[in-house]
Design a protein around this motif. Structure first.
Motif, PDB file in Angstrom:
ATOM      1  N   VAL A  67      -6.061   4.633   6.877  1.00 63.71           N
ATOM      2  CA  VAL A  67      -6.640   4.318   5.730  1.00 63.71           C
ATOM      3  C   VAL A  67      -7.338   2.917   5.876  1.00 63.71           C
ATOM      4  N   GLY A  68      -8.449   2.861   4.941  1.00 65.79           N
ATOM      5  CA  GLY A  68      -9.275   1.715   4.871  1.00 65.79           C
ATOM      6  C   GLY A  68     -10.163   1.707   3.566  1.00 65.79           C
ATOM      7  N   MET A  69     -10.079   0.548   3.031  1.00 62.72           N
ATOM      8  CA  MET A  69     -10.845   0.392   1.712  1.00 62.72           C
ATOM      9  C   MET A  69     -11.115  -1.239   1.662  1.00 62.72           C
ATOM     10  N   VAL A  70     -12.439  -1.465   1.137  1.00 62.55           N
ATOM     11  CA  VAL A  70     -12.814  -2.728   0.744  1.00 62.55           C
ATOM     12  C   VAL A  70     -13.486  -2.677  -0.635  1.00 62.55           C
TER      13      VAL A  70
ATOM     14  N   ALA B 181      -2.303   7.594   1.014  1.00 62.33           N
ATOM     15  CA  ALA B 181      -1.824   7.014   2.487  1.00 62.33           C
ATOM     16  C   ALA B 181      -1.146   5.748   2.372  1.00 62.33           C
ATOM     17  N   LEU B 182      -1.761   4.841   1.380  1.00 63.86           N
ATOM     18  CA  LEU B 182      -1.412   3.481   1.246  1.00 63.86           C
ATOM     19  C   LEU B 182       0.069   3.511   0.706  1.00 63.86           C
ATOM     20  N   GLY B 183       0.046   4.296  -0.329  1.00 58.94           N
ATOM     21  CA  GLY B 183       1.467   4.470  -0.939  1.00 58.94           C
ATOM     22  C   GLY B 183       2.798   4.997  -0.061  1.00 58.94           C
ATOM     23  N   ARG B 184       2.257   5.766   1.110  1.00 54.58           N
ATOM     24  CA  ARG B 184       3.437   6.330   2.053  1.00 54.58           C
ATOM     25  C   ARG B 184       3.736   5.403   2.769  1.00 54.58           C
TER      26      ARG B 184
END
Length: 211
Positions: free
Chosen positions: A131-134, A101-104
């Motif tokens: 998208v969410g990431m920590v 998702a982040l790449g798109r």
């Protein structure tokens, strides 16, 4: 909701406990029918699932509906010597989805910045991306858009951190859902009223609210 009884359920074996923050409860799987909240670490047995909702039974026979995603699973007995090893939910598929998702989004943003994409097509291309990431050393918090929850990953397995929406009967089926099903092994910071959407600000300073 069943009427509480004075005698304890024979051979009561809990499948879960209430998280350390306590847990709201309802008479039925309906946010408009609240009942007495459950105390922290109360042993309960998960009797049935209806989407995100779960009907729990207490040792005194009292039953209620809760957000089953936030229950803390009672671990099974250690496997016998020579038995197969067990693992918690594999974090790699969710990490891969977050990367995709982040790449798109990055490719769409690069095309917009280079003039190969206009604003309308940029919105169309990124519509639905969540998208969410920590990442904090060995600890990772990931947003699971499919189930609308934040999960915690220690590199080996996933566990529910906080729910970002009210429980839903129409939620995606949980593998193995039913009595004793895994509704989220550890839920640090769980027990908030479902539907407040404060999946990040109240728990970890790096987690944004879920919209």
């Amino acid at each position: 909701m069943s009427v509480p009884v004075s005698e304890y359920v024979p051979d009561f074996r809990p499948t879960h406990v209430v998280p350390r923050s306590g847990l709201d409860a309802w008479e039925a799987p309906d946010p408009g029918l609240p009942t007495t909240p459950l105390d922290a670490f109360l042993p309960v047995r998960l009797e049935e699932r209806a989407g995100d909702w779960g009907r729990i039974l207490c040792s005194n026979g009292w039953t209620a509906w809760v957000d089953a995603r936030l229950l803390v699973t009672v671990p099974d007995d250690p496997p016998a010597a020579g038995g197969p090893l067990t693992r918690t939910a594999d974090p790699r598929p969710l990490i891969a989805r977050a990367e995709d998702a982040l790449g798109r989004y990055r490719r769409a943003a690069e095309a917009l910045g280079a003039g190969r994409l206009d604003g309308e097509n940029f919105r169309l291309r990124t519509r639905g991306l969540r998208v969410g990431m920590v990442v904090d050393g060995e600890s990772v918090w990931l947003y699971d858009a499919e189930h609308e929850r934040w999960v915690y990953c220690d590199g080996v397995g996933l566990s529910t951190y906080a729910a970002g929406s009210s429980p839903s009967v129409a939620a995606a089926a949980v593998p193995g859902a039913g009595a004793g099903a895994d509704a989220g092994e550890r839920a640090p910071g769980a027990g908030r009223t479902p539907g407040k959407g404060a999946a990040g600000a109240e728990g970890h300073p790096g987690l944004p609210p879920v919209h």
